[in-house]
Design an enzyme around this catalytic site. Sequence first.
Site, PDB file in Angstrom:
ATOM      1  N   ASP A  75     -14.221  -3.479   4.360  1.00 44.00           N
ATOM      2  CA  ASP A  75     -15.510  -4.226   5.424  1.00 44.00           C
ATOM      3  C   ASP A  75     -16.159  -4.531   4.630  1.00 44.00           C
ATOM      4  O   ASP A  75     -17.281  -5.153   4.599  1.00 44.00           O
ATOM      5  CB  ASP A  75     -15.789  -2.750   6.169  1.00 44.00           C
ATOM      6  CG  ASP A  75     -16.057  -3.482   7.769  1.00 44.00           C
ATOM      7  OD1 ASP A  75     -15.889  -4.901   7.801  1.00 44.00           O
ATOM      8  OD2 ASP A  75     -16.746  -2.544   8.339  1.00 44.00           O
ATOM      9  N   LYS A 119      -7.738  -2.484  16.787  1.00 45.95           N
ATOM     10  CA  LYS A 119      -7.485  -2.477  15.308  1.00 45.95           C
ATOM     11  C   LYS A 119      -6.471  -2.215  15.446  1.00 45.95           C
ATOM     12  O   LYS A 119      -4.928  -2.774  14.191  1.00 45.95           O
ATOM     13  CB  LYS A 119      -8.510  -1.975  14.170  1.00 45.95           C
ATOM     14  CG  LYS A 119      -9.657  -3.051  14.332  1.00 45.95           C
ATOM     15  CD  LYS A 119     -10.797  -2.277  13.668  1.00 45.95           C
ATOM     16  CE  LYS A 119     -12.141  -3.088  13.507  1.00 45.95           C
ATOM     17  NZ  LYS A 119     -13.402  -2.156  13.936  1.00 45.95           N
ATOM     18  N   GLN A 125     -16.197   2.505  11.450  1.00 39.15           N
ATOM     19  CA  GLN A 125     -16.639   1.817  12.508  1.00 39.15           C
ATOM     20  C   GLN A 125     -18.394   1.984  12.314  1.00 39.15           C
ATOM     21  O   GLN A 125     -18.822   3.262  12.989  1.00 39.15           O
ATOM     22  CB  GLN A 125     -16.110   2.159  14.052  1.00 39.15           C
ATOM     23  CG  GLN A 125     -15.734   1.563  15.011  1.00 39.15           C
ATOM     24  CD  GLN A 125     -15.673   0.202  14.807  1.00 39.15           C
ATOM     25  OE1 GLN A 125     -13.963  -0.668  14.362  1.00 39.15           O
ATOM     26  NE2 GLN A 125     -16.164  -1.215  15.358  1.00 39.15           N
TER      27      GLN A 125
END
Length: 280
Positions: free
Chosen positions: A116, A49, A93
């Site tokens: 997200d 990322k 994460q």
Amino acid sequence: MDKLINGKEVSKKIREELKKEIESFPRKPSLVVIQVGNDSASEIYVKNKEKAALEIGIDFKHIKYEENVKEEEIINKIKELNDNDDIDGILVQLPLPKHLNETKIINTIDPNKDVDGLTITNMGKLMNKMDGLVSCTPLGVIELLKAYNVEIKGKHVIIVGRSNLVGKPLIHLFLNNDATVTVCHSKTENLSEYTKQADILVVAVGKKNLITRDMVKKDAVVIDVGINREDGKIYGDVYYLDVFDKVSLITPVPGGVGPMTVTMLFKNVIKSYKNKITSK
Ligand code: NAD
């Protein structure tokens, strides 16, 4: 190779467009990724990322905590980032270590910065067909199908996997696109009876070669979300070589859904950045 759904290629094109768009902004959009512990897959994902973010001009900050960090410390950090006007996107994460309450941590994120799409606010918006931030992998799946002109309306979509991250948002994205949706999971009996009915089969389980030739309909479109690492190699959930000549389109692993996930993350960061500018 015209059966191949090339996520790398589609992704590259979208990222070039996003890069150009970012160049026209007065400041770079910014993304903060919070990581806890040293999970080896997470390490790779965060590095990927970061590299890709810098390439397209997104400001990337990586905050890493020790495995035994206190929940309160993460919660306080997220609150601080929520209040910081220079931060557009916050991503935690996953998975988190067991002692941390994942739901509580995720739902501390300001829904406007939840790139997200995992907060209950954004999940609820998706269910209600309202504009919000949607989970990146499911978004990537739909974008891939659209890039290859796959008709979704009226088609029977079978989703294997019901996680908050992939399966559940996909249900609503497909419903919002007028598909008929069936969801299978670990307790489904006779999985192949369902998968064989799929016009579009999406598999997000995490089991190498779960889906074999006898389990797919002829000319089905197969989207393999699974990532399984074995001896330094990556495999999907679908036994690719076994099903290849039976299906009409299929994503490879790697090079299918994976690159799209990161691209959709950047799309979400830009969306969040633009929403902030227009709401001022
Ligand atoms: P998860 O572990 O949260 O969920 C797995 C799902 O599979 C569960 O809903 C479970 O009910 C179902 N399942 C388990 N065994 C099954 C079986 N035998 N038959 C049918 N269903 C079964 O995982 P997740 O986060 O949804 O991820 C799924 C897979 O997708 C993993 O391999 C993950 O690494 C991968 N993934 C890939 C990307 C990407 O960008 N390509 C993104 C996210 C996840």
